[in-house]
Design an enzyme around this catalytic site. Structure first.
Site, PDB file in Angstrom:
ATOM      1  N   SER A 140       0.840  -1.192   0.000  1.00 61.25           N
ATOM      2  CA  SER A 140       0.000   0.000   0.000  1.00 61.25           C
ATOM      3  C   SER A 140       0.883   1.253   0.000  1.00 61.25           C
ATOM      4  O   SER A 140       1.724   1.413  -0.871  1.00 61.25           O
ATOM      5  CB  SER A 140      -0.945  -0.052   1.214  1.00 61.25           C
ATOM      6  OG  SER A 140      -1.933   0.930   1.145  1.00 61.25           O
ATOM      7  N   ARG A 210     -12.003   6.171  10.294  1.00 64.41           N
ATOM      8  CA  ARG A 210     -11.628   4.753  10.282  1.00 64.41           C
ATOM      9  C   ARG A 210     -12.714   3.903   9.634  1.00 64.41           C
ATOM     10  O   ARG A 210     -12.415   2.958   8.888  1.00 64.41           O
ATOM     11  CB  ARG A 210     -11.364   4.276  11.708  1.00 64.41           C
ATOM     12  CG  ARG A 210     -10.936   2.816  11.807  1.00 64.41           C
ATOM     13  CD  ARG A 210      -9.696   2.557  10.986  1.00 64.41           C
ATOM     14  NE  ARG A 210      -9.161   1.226  11.242  1.00 64.41           N
ATOM     15  CZ  ARG A 210      -8.164   0.691  10.552  1.00 64.41           C
ATOM     16  NH1 ARG A 210      -7.597   1.374   9.572  1.00 64.41           N
ATOM     17  NH2 ARG A 210      -7.717  -0.507  10.837  1.00 64.41           N
ATOM     18  N   ASP A 307      -8.878  -6.330  -4.751  1.00 71.86           N
ATOM     19  CA  ASP A 307      -8.433  -5.060  -4.171  1.00 71.86           C
ATOM     20  C   ASP A 307      -8.892  -3.930  -5.092  1.00 71.86           C
ATOM     21  O   ASP A 307      -8.268  -3.649  -6.105  1.00 71.86           O
ATOM     22  CB  ASP A 307      -6.909  -5.058  -4.024  1.00 71.86           C
ATOM     23  CG  ASP A 307      -6.369  -3.787  -3.394  1.00 71.86           C
ATOM     24  OD1 ASP A 307      -7.161  -2.873  -3.109  1.00 71.86           O
ATOM     25  OD2 ASP A 307      -5.140  -3.722  -3.184  1.00 71.86           O
ATOM     26  N   HIS A 340      -8.176  -5.165  -0.255  1.00 76.98           N
ATOM     27  CA  HIS A 340      -6.863  -4.551  -0.044  1.00 76.98           C
ATOM     28  C   HIS A 340      -6.127  -5.181   1.135  1.00 76.98           C
ATOM     29  O   HIS A 340      -4.893  -5.280   1.130  1.00 76.98           O
ATOM     30  CB  HIS A 340      -7.033  -3.049   0.188  1.00 76.98           C
ATOM     31  CG  HIS A 340      -5.742  -2.300   0.250  1.00 76.98           C
ATOM     32  ND1 HIS A 340      -4.797  -2.345  -0.753  1.00 76.98           N
ATOM     33  CD2 HIS A 340      -5.227  -1.478   1.213  1.00 76.98           C
ATOM     34  CE1 HIS A 340      -3.750  -1.584  -0.417  1.00 76.98           C
ATOM     35  NE2 HIS A 340      -3.997  -1.059   0.766  1.00 76.98           N
ATOM     36  N   ASP A 341      -6.866  -5.620   2.142  1.00 77.68           N
ATOM     37  CA  ASP A 341      -6.239  -6.217   3.324  1.00 77.68           C
ATOM     38  C   ASP A 341      -5.509  -7.520   3.017  1.00 77.68           C
ATOM     39  O   ASP A 341      -4.800  -8.043   3.886  1.00 77.68           O
ATOM     40  CB  ASP A 341      -7.291  -6.484   4.401  1.00 77.68           C
ATOM     41  CG  ASP A 341      -7.519  -5.271   5.300  1.00 77.68           C
ATOM     42  OD1 ASP A 341      -6.775  -4.271   5.146  1.00 77.68           O
ATOM     43  OD2 ASP A 341      -8.423  -5.317   6.152  1.00 77.68           O
TER      44      ASP A 341
END
Length: 369
Positions: A140, A210, A307, A340-341
């Site tokens: 990232s 968040r 992602d 994405h994680d």
């Protein structure tokens, strides 16, 4: 490590004496040729691997990747994790005192960029006596730093591992960052970034920031599989607008509450702005191939099919630009459902790929003794 000399920043400002917090894993060999720099993403830190003695839930954020016998094997490599300037985990940032004024920086902490972070990391390596990195790697925002290393200090990097990253942010990504920043800046407890002196924390804004970010890190498939439309309390609807009804709502609120307890609001603004600004092709009229002509390292790029925040197409832009320059590059697109994680998770294909790269490519080079 303390640095007494000011650091000139890309904005034209300068940062007076500052500290960089870092951790190392493994042993630096006599030739100082086995160092691997790991660059962190938005809310991570220098604590890359291992567990702090006597502390619960203190596992390093990439502990599955780095350690003895792991894909980046610390029996062979000397791994360095550095907390970026402006962060809230030890390195000089908005929560610290400005030595030139004697007051906490707060909103007056200067804007920092990916290039500024790389310059500071290079000064740390200078102090450690490391002239050339065996590899620099990150996911990232960390991947952006790894890419920038190959452009700012091409002679100091042999390999670059860029995971789930991009050559710049899309307008959609900048928009998500702006929504998160507005949530923080419009919190009544933010006080223009000088909330420290008021003894408060803009937790409401941090929670929303968040929650917005977390939605973008997950794929639609994962959210549907994990939560679907399941209700938090049985099968009855409360028919109110304020209650937590669905499990996904409960999960996001939990993530937001947890984040607001440990992350600094000014840091969030700084780091997301650094994400927005990164664009090595900007100085070349948007031509990424020209921008990457300076890179001489060998590359491994990895992306993940689901992602959508840092889509595989963005990694392929980097791959194409490197191939345009006849650079040595390997690319893998992992079919993973985690969004994405995925770059943080234990996908066997992904872990084996990184292990293979370090074993085959770096074993063909002399690391000294």
């Amino acid at each position: 490590m303390h640095f007494a000399s000011p650091l000139a920043l890309q904005s034209g400002a300068r940062l007076a004496g500052y500290d960089l917090t870092y951790e190392t894993y493994g042993t630096l060999n006599a030739a100082k040729s086995n160092a691997v720099l790991v660059c962190h993403a938005l809310n991570a830190s220098h604590h890359v691997a291992g567990v702090y003695e006597g502390q619960d839930k203190s596992e390093g954020w990439w502990d599955n990747m780095i350690g003895p016998g792991k894909p980046v094997d610390t029996n062979r490599f000397f791994v360095i994790g550095v907390n970026n300037l402006g962060s809230c985990f030890g390195s000089t940032g908005p929560m610290h005192v400005n030595p030139e004024t004697g007051r906490v920086y707060g909103a007056d902490f200067p804007v920092v960029t990916v290039e500024d972070w790389v310059n500071a990391q290079a000064l740390l390596l200078d102090a450690l006596g490391i002239e050339v990195l065996a590899a620099v790697m990150g996911g990232s925002l960390g991947g952006m730093q790894a890419l920038s290393w190959t452009l700012q200090f091409p002679e100091r990097v042999r390999h670059a591992v860029v995971v789930a990253s991009a050559p710049n942010l899309t307008a959609e990504n900048i928009a998500f960052n702006e929504v998160a920043r507005r949530a923080i800046a419009t919190d009544p407890d933010f006080h223009g970034g000088h909330f420290y002196q008021h003894g408060v924390v803009p937790k409401r804004g941090l929670r929303i920031a968040r929650m917005v970010g977390h939605i973008t890190y997950l794929s639609d498939d994962v959210m549907n599989e994990k939560f679907g439309r399941q209700l938090k309390n049985g099968i009855d609807l409360s028919y109110t607008t304020q209650d937590v009804e669905f499990q996904i709502e409960s999960y996001l609120r939990y993530q937001g509450d947890k984040f607001a307890e440990y992350f600094d609001a000014n840091t969030y603004l700084l780091i997301t702005r650094a994400l927005d600004y990164f664009d090595p092709a900007r100085a070349y009229g948007g031509n990424l191939s020209q921008a990457l002509a300076r890179a001489t390292a060998r590359f491994l790029l990895v992306s993940f099919t689901t992602d959508w925040r840092f889509a595989p197409a963005r990694s392929r832009e980097i791959v194409k630009a490197l191939l345009d320059n006849r650079r040595d590059v390997a690319y893998a697109q992992i079919d993973a459902p985690h969004g994405h994680d995925a770059f943080l998770l234990d996908d066997a294909r992904y872990m084996n790929l990184v292990r293979s790269y370090f074993n085959s490519c770096l074993s063909n080079e002399s690391l000294g003794s």
